[in-house]
Design an enzyme around this catalytic site. Sequence first.
Site, PDB file in Angstrom:
ATOM      1  N   GLY A 154      -3.778  40.230  10.998  1.00  0.00           N
ATOM      2  CA  GLY A 154      -3.665  40.812  10.464  1.00  0.00           C
ATOM      3  C   GLY A 154      -2.518  41.430   9.103  1.00  0.00           C
ATOM      4  N   GLU A 155      -1.383  41.137   9.610  1.00  0.00           N
ATOM      5  CA  GLU A 155      -0.773  41.409   7.875  1.00  0.00           C
ATOM      6  C   GLU A 155       0.238  40.213   7.946  1.00  0.00           C
ATOM      7  OE1 GLU A 155      -1.400  41.275   4.601  1.00  0.00           O
ATOM      8  OE2 GLU A 155       0.019  40.986   4.254  1.00  0.00           O
ATOM      9  N   SER A 156       0.012  39.126   7.086  1.00  0.00           N
ATOM     10  CA  SER A 156       0.961  37.593   7.376  1.00  0.00           C
ATOM     11  C   SER A 156       2.405  37.979   6.829  1.00  0.00           C
ATOM     12  CB  SER A 156       0.152  36.929   7.205  1.00  0.00           C
ATOM     13  OG  SER A 156      -0.323  36.162   5.040  1.00  0.00           O
ATOM     14  N   ILE A 169     -12.203  39.182   7.062  1.00  0.00           N
ATOM     15  CA  ILE A 169     -11.364  40.771   6.704  1.00  0.00           C
ATOM     16  C   ILE A 169     -10.911  40.133   5.626  1.00  0.00           C
ATOM     17  CG2 ILE A 169     -10.783  42.957   7.138  1.00  0.00           C
ATOM     18  CD1 ILE A 169     -11.878  42.826  10.071  1.00  0.00           C
ATOM     19  N   ARG A 170     -10.137  40.456   4.706  1.00  0.00           N
ATOM     20  CA  ARG A 170      -9.691  40.453   3.611  1.00  0.00           C
ATOM     21  C   ARG A 170      -9.296  38.589   3.859  1.00  0.00           C
ATOM     22  NH1 ARG A 170      -4.647  41.586   1.962  1.00  0.00           N
ATOM     23  NH2 ARG A 170      -4.350  42.635   4.200  1.00  0.00           N
ATOM     24  N   ARG A 203      -4.475  32.645   0.945  1.00  0.00           N
ATOM     25  CA  ARG A 203      -4.449  34.123   1.261  1.00  0.00           C
ATOM     26  C   ARG A 203      -4.710  34.932   0.497  1.00  0.00           C
ATOM     27  NH1 ARG A 203       0.105  37.229   0.225  1.00  0.00           N
ATOM     28  NH2 ARG A 203      -0.308  38.828   2.298  1.00  0.00           N
ATOM     29  N   GLU A 250     -11.922  37.788  17.763  1.00  0.00           N
ATOM     30  CA  GLU A 250     -12.135  39.167  18.768  1.00  0.00           C
ATOM     31  C   GLU A 250     -13.150  40.270  18.887  1.00  0.00           C
ATOM     32  OE1 GLU A 250     -10.355  38.294  16.698  1.00  0.00           O
ATOM     33  OE2 GLU A 250      -9.634  39.069  15.540  1.00  0.00           O
ATOM     34  N   HIS A 300     -12.190  36.536  12.245  1.00  0.00           N
ATOM     35  CA  HIS A 300     -11.812  37.421  13.527  1.00  0.00           C
ATOM     36  C   HIS A 300     -12.913  37.303  14.673  1.00  0.00           C
ATOM     37  CE1 HIS A 300      -8.806  39.974  11.738  1.00  0.00           C
ATOM     38  NE2 HIS A 300      -9.041  39.357  10.546  1.00  0.00           N
ATOM     39  N   CYS A 325      -7.331  34.177  11.174  1.00  0.00           N
ATOM     40  CA  CYS A 325      -6.968  35.105   9.892  1.00  0.00           C
ATOM     41  C   CYS A 325      -5.411  34.966   9.709  1.00  0.00           C
ATOM     42  CB  CYS A 325      -7.318  36.099  10.150  1.00  0.00           C
ATOM     43  SG  CYS A 325      -8.256  37.151   8.502  1.00  0.00           S
TER      44      CYS A 325
HETATM   45  N1  GLN Z   1      -4.856  38.922   3.740  1.00  0.00           N
HETATM   46  C1  GLN Z   1      -4.454  39.256   5.392  1.00  0.00           C
HETATM   47  C2  GLN Z   1      -2.744  37.969   4.658  1.00  0.00           C
HETATM   48  O1  GLN Z   1      -2.908  37.477   4.661  1.00  0.00           O
HETATM   49  C3  GLN Z   1      -4.776  38.561   6.658  1.00  0.00           C
HETATM   50  C4  GLN Z   1      -5.664  39.478   6.530  1.00  0.00           C
HETATM   51  C5  GLN Z   1      -6.760  38.904   8.566  1.00  0.00           C
HETATM   52  O2  GLN Z   1      -5.622  38.527   8.953  1.00  0.00           O
HETATM   53  N2  GLN Z   1      -7.371  39.750   8.512  1.00  0.00           N
HETATM   54  O3  GLN Z   1      -2.081  38.151   6.148  1.00  0.00           O
END
Ligand code: GLN
Length: 189
Positions: A46-48, A136-137, A107, A174, A172, A78
């Site tokens: 997700g987004e940390s 993913i990112r 990150r 999952e 990921h 992630c």
């Molecule tokens: N770039 C996201 C972060 O810094 C992590 C990306 C992800 O969980 N797919 O949290």
Amino acid sequence: MKVGVLALQGDFGAHATCLRSLGADPVEVRTPADLADVEALVLPGGESTTMSMLLESAALFDPIAARVAGGMPTLGTCAGMILLGREILDGRADQRCLAAIDISVRRNAFGRQIDSFEADLTLSDLPGGPFRAIFIRAPFVDRVGEAVEVLATVDSHPVLCRQGRVTVAAFHPELSDDLRFHDHFLRGI
Ligand code: GLN
């Protein structure tokens, strides 16, 4: 077996689906009381930065850190990997981490959303051929402490690491149509 999935933000639902398919009982963790009820925990992608804020407002930061330090089997993927590390590189100044595994995590290290990619990883813990990993990112690990095992790399950057009962993946699992990764985690509990 009750396996917690941190459900403050991100793709916790996909982890819960994998765990349920394997016969476990996933529990969405949003409060310290939810956490007290589980034997293991998954921190999803997700987004940390957002998850860090929500962990504080939910009063979950210290209880999770204590459970993980006490030996609870824990998987972070992630953003979950970023949260479990000791140090965050290229993070936001107010972003906290749990220091549950002795790594420094950078990150967005592979680039922006558009640079997301898939790679076949050969994992010695998973017999039956390579595992298709979705990045993913994604972060990667810039520094590993002596107690940390590096289980997979991409372009020589660690993307799967383990220290004791804490496993972290930059990708990921999952989202791959392959339950071997979660199956291995459940067998280790
Ligand atoms: N770039 C996201 C972060 O810094 C992590 C990306 C992800 O969980 N797919 O949290």
